[in-house]
Design an enzyme around this catalytic site. Structure first.
Site, PDB file in Angstrom:
ATOM      1  N   ALA A 111       0.855  -1.195   0.000  1.00  0.00           N
ATOM      2  CA  ALA A 111       0.000   0.000   0.000  1.00  0.00           C
ATOM      3  C   ALA A 111       0.893   1.247   0.000  1.00  0.00           C
ATOM      4  O   ALA A 111       2.068   1.181   0.371  1.00  0.00           O
ATOM      5  CB  ALA A 111      -0.921   0.017   1.211  1.00  0.00           C
ATOM      6  N   PHE A 112       0.328   2.385  -0.391  1.00  0.00           N
ATOM      7  CA  PHE A 112       1.161   3.585  -0.562  1.00  0.00           C
ATOM      8  C   PHE A 112       1.719   4.109   0.759  1.00  0.00           C
ATOM      9  O   PHE A 112       2.640   4.901   0.771  1.00  0.00           O
ATOM     10  CB  PHE A 112       0.377   4.681  -1.291  1.00  0.00           C
ATOM     11  CG  PHE A 112      -0.331   5.647  -0.395  1.00  0.00           C
ATOM     12  CD1 PHE A 112      -1.540   5.330   0.189  1.00  0.00           C
ATOM     13  CD2 PHE A 112       0.229   6.882  -0.121  1.00  0.00           C
ATOM     14  CE1 PHE A 112      -2.180   6.221   1.035  1.00  0.00           C
ATOM     15  CE2 PHE A 112      -0.408   7.791   0.715  1.00  0.00           C
ATOM     16  CZ  PHE A 112      -1.610   7.449   1.298  1.00  0.00           C
ATOM     17  N   LYS A 113       1.188   3.641   1.877  1.00  0.00           N
ATOM     18  CA  LYS A 113       1.683   4.087   3.177  1.00  0.00           C
ATOM     19  C   LYS A 113       3.178   3.809   3.341  1.00  0.00           C
ATOM     20  O   LYS A 113       3.862   4.486   4.096  1.00  0.00           O
ATOM     21  CB  LYS A 113       0.910   3.403   4.302  1.00  0.00           C
ATOM     22  CG  LYS A 113      -0.611   3.556   4.197  1.00  0.00           C
ATOM     23  CD  LYS A 113      -1.154   4.444   5.238  1.00  0.00           C
ATOM     24  CE  LYS A 113      -2.647   4.713   5.239  1.00  0.00           C
ATOM     25  NZ  LYS A 113      -3.455   4.522   4.059  1.00  0.00           N
ATOM     26  N   ASP A 114       3.686   2.794   2.617  1.00  0.00           N
ATOM     27  CA  ASP A 114       5.122   2.492   2.682  1.00  0.00           C
ATOM     28  C   ASP A 114       5.983   3.655   2.190  1.00  0.00           C
ATOM     29  O   ASP A 114       7.116   3.806   2.646  1.00  0.00           O
ATOM     30  CB  ASP A 114       5.446   1.273   1.801  1.00  0.00           C
ATOM     31  CG  ASP A 114       4.907  -0.030   2.379  1.00  0.00           C
ATOM     32  OD1 ASP A 114       4.835  -0.146   3.615  1.00  0.00           O
ATOM     33  OD2 ASP A 114       4.568  -0.927   1.584  1.00  0.00           O
ATOM     34  N   LEU A 117       6.158   5.527   5.401  1.00  0.00           N
ATOM     35  CA  LEU A 117       6.520   4.800   6.623  1.00  0.00           C
ATOM     36  C   LEU A 117       7.840   4.035   6.513  1.00  0.00           C
ATOM     37  O   LEU A 117       8.359   3.549   7.512  1.00  0.00           O
ATOM     38  CB  LEU A 117       5.378   3.887   7.058  1.00  0.00           C
ATOM     39  CG  LEU A 117       4.331   4.636   7.896  1.00  0.00           C
ATOM     40  CD1 LEU A 117       3.043   3.839   8.026  1.00  0.00           C
ATOM     41  CD2 LEU A 117       4.878   4.975   9.289  1.00  0.00           C
TER      42      LEU A 117
END
Ligand SMILES: *Cc1c(COP(=O)(O)O)cnc(C)c1O
Length: 499
Positions: A111-114, A117
């Site tokens: 997911a784009f949160k990587d 994060l």
């Protein structure tokens, strides 16, 4: 560069402190005092450069209290071929001559949160060093699915930090649960809480707000912190990929230097699209930012009417990471739209807190319209879009990205705007496998199948390989099986820390 509170209730701080604090202690969010503008010659010189080099320029403009070598080290630790499975980190996929998909899901958790994060924990661990904090930092995260795993992967084995993730027991998909409970690393902990996501979030918030408990932890040598999307350290890295995408298009001669492009952003908490807005203010040639919502269309209504109203039914959709009625980062956007009017922001947010709604003034609404366009997709339209994109382009999008594609096609129909457009793809389609397979092959195709059968079926149909972060989840050892009651999370924290 200094950071100030959107509500004018706190002294300005430097970047390290803003990142360590997460949010403004008496309420409010940290924002840059002034948005830096990139020199146009500098921008030209970056065309065709790699992700890391562009990151170095952009991050350096905001993290002025970090040494260039420190920023470099954070970049090297985050954006490398161990963590990302594509040398561009976020490659562009051409759909047709005027639309490109920006694949933001090549990090470890799909997911784009990587994108944020993977680097934010390194910013934080530097900040702790710089500020001379001698206690160990304990990150508490409440998650409805995606953030938990991305945070675990990001903070895994980062020295001086422990991370504890709380998720609703039975409230996340099997794949999401296994992604979390099979995490390795000697500083990661996962707890299932009996209750829903709100119960988890409230329990964690209560711990943050419990002064006596925080003093008790401080005595034992621990300090709490947070990794959610209101932390400036999570927003900042997202600005980079807006520059990267534009400069890649210039490098490939799809657009000429100075030509404007549109960005379409599937939106929940307004973090991703806000990063695009900061890029615009820094001088990136953006024509329109297109804000795409699912049936929880609180933002679509707000931008159409000026009234923000969360007093409505919360709808569980096939794009769960956008199921949100309080869009936290909108506060930062309104701060810019009102010309930094902290008084107005405090008033509106206070009203939202008390009554569940507020009305922005007409000036703010008009100012917003100049850069932003908004729309939404229904559940049916989302699934239909996955199917039509696959039929037309042989390309598979996930449910969140599909919301963006649908809203973009409405936008083109209504405006006739043919500006080259980048569509943010926020998740790998295999992460939301059930809905994607249903969209492509109908309800019967998923009936009676478990998650892993569905993944295998999707591989056959799409010709894509299962994302490495989702592979072999059923054979990896489960490291955490702690199930707890929402009233007991302090006990969990104590047991985990060995107090
Ligand atoms: C978190 C998330 C979003 C929403 O992003 P915001 O920055 O909260 O607007 C969209 N899609 C996916 C897949 C996500 O995980």
């Amino acid at each position: 560069m200094k950071y100030v509170s959107t509500r004018g209730n706190f002294d300005s701080v430097n970047a390290a402190e803003a990142i360590k604090l997460g949010m403004v202690p008496p309420g409010g969010l940290f924002v840059p005092e002034g948005i830096p503008v990139i020199d146009s010659k500098k921008l030209i010189s970056l065309a065709g450069k790699g992700y890391r080099e562009i990151a170095r320029e952009i991050l350096g403009m905001f993290l002025t209290d970090y040494l260039p070598e420190e920023i470099d080290e954070c970049i090297q630790k985050a954006y490398n071929d161990n963590n990302f499975d594509h040398p561009d980190m976020a490659p562009l996929y051409k759909l047709d001559n005027s639309s490109y998909v920006l694949e933001l899901w090549h990090g470890p958790t799909a997911a784009f949160k990587d994108m944020a994060l993977q680097i934010m924990p390194h910013f934080l661990s530097r900040a702790i060093e710089k500020l001379g904090v001698d206690r160990e930092t304990v990150i508490l995260v409440a998650t409805s699915g995606d953030t938990g795993k991305a945070a675990l992967e990001g903070f895994k084995n980062v020295p001086g930090i422990k991370i504890i993730v709380f998720y609703p027991y039975g409230g996340v998909s099997k794949v999401q649960e296994l992604q979390m409970t099979t995490t390795d690393g000697d500083n990661t902990y996962v707890v299932a809480v009996r209750g829903n996501f709100d119960d988890c979030q409230n329990a964690v918030k209560q711990v943050f707000g419990d002064e006596a408990y925080n003093s008790f932890l401080a005595e034992k040598g621990y300090e709490l912190s947070s990794a959610n999307s209101i932390n400036w350290g999570r927003l900042l890295p997202q600005i980079v990929y807006y520059f990267w995408a534009y400069l890649d298009l210039v490098g490939k001669k799809v657009v000429s230097q100075g030509d404007k492009v549109n960005f379409v952003v599937p939106t929940g908490n307004f973090g991703n699209i806000l990063a695009g807005y900061y890029a615009f203010r820094m001088g990136l040639p953006i024509n329109k930012l297109i804000c795409a919502s699912n049936e929880n269309r609180v933002l679509t209504d707000f931008f159409a009417t000026g009234t923000y109203d969360r007093n409505r039914e919360f709808i569980k959709t096939v794009s769960p990471s956008m199921d949100i009625l309080i869009s936290s980062n909108l506060e930062r956007f309104l701060f810019e739209m009102t010309g930094h009017d902290a008084g107005k922001i405090s008033e509106w947010l206070g009203q939202l807190n008390r009554e569940g709604q507020f009305q922005a003034d007409e000036n703010t609404r008009r100012e917003t319209e100049r850069i932003l366009s908004a729309g939404y997709a229904s559940e049916e339209e989302t699934l239909e879009t996955i199917r039509t994109v696959f039929e037309k382009y042989g390309y598979t999008v996930d449910t969140h990205t599909a919301v963006g594609v649908k809203v973009y096609s409405d936008y083109v129909r209504e405006t006739g705007d043919r500006t080259v457009t980048v569509l943010d793809a926020t998740a790998n389609p295999f992460k939301f496998n059930r809905a994607v397979l249903e969209a492509l092959k109908g309800e019967d195709a998923i009936a009676g199948k478990d998650e892993f059968e569905i993944l295998r079926e999707l591989e056959k149909i799409t010709g894509m390989e299962t994302h490495r972060g989702l592979k072999n989840l059923d054979s990896r050892p489960v490291k955490y099986d702690r199930v707890s009651d929402k009233g007991d999370i302090k006990k969990d924290i104590e047991e985990i820390l060995g107090l």
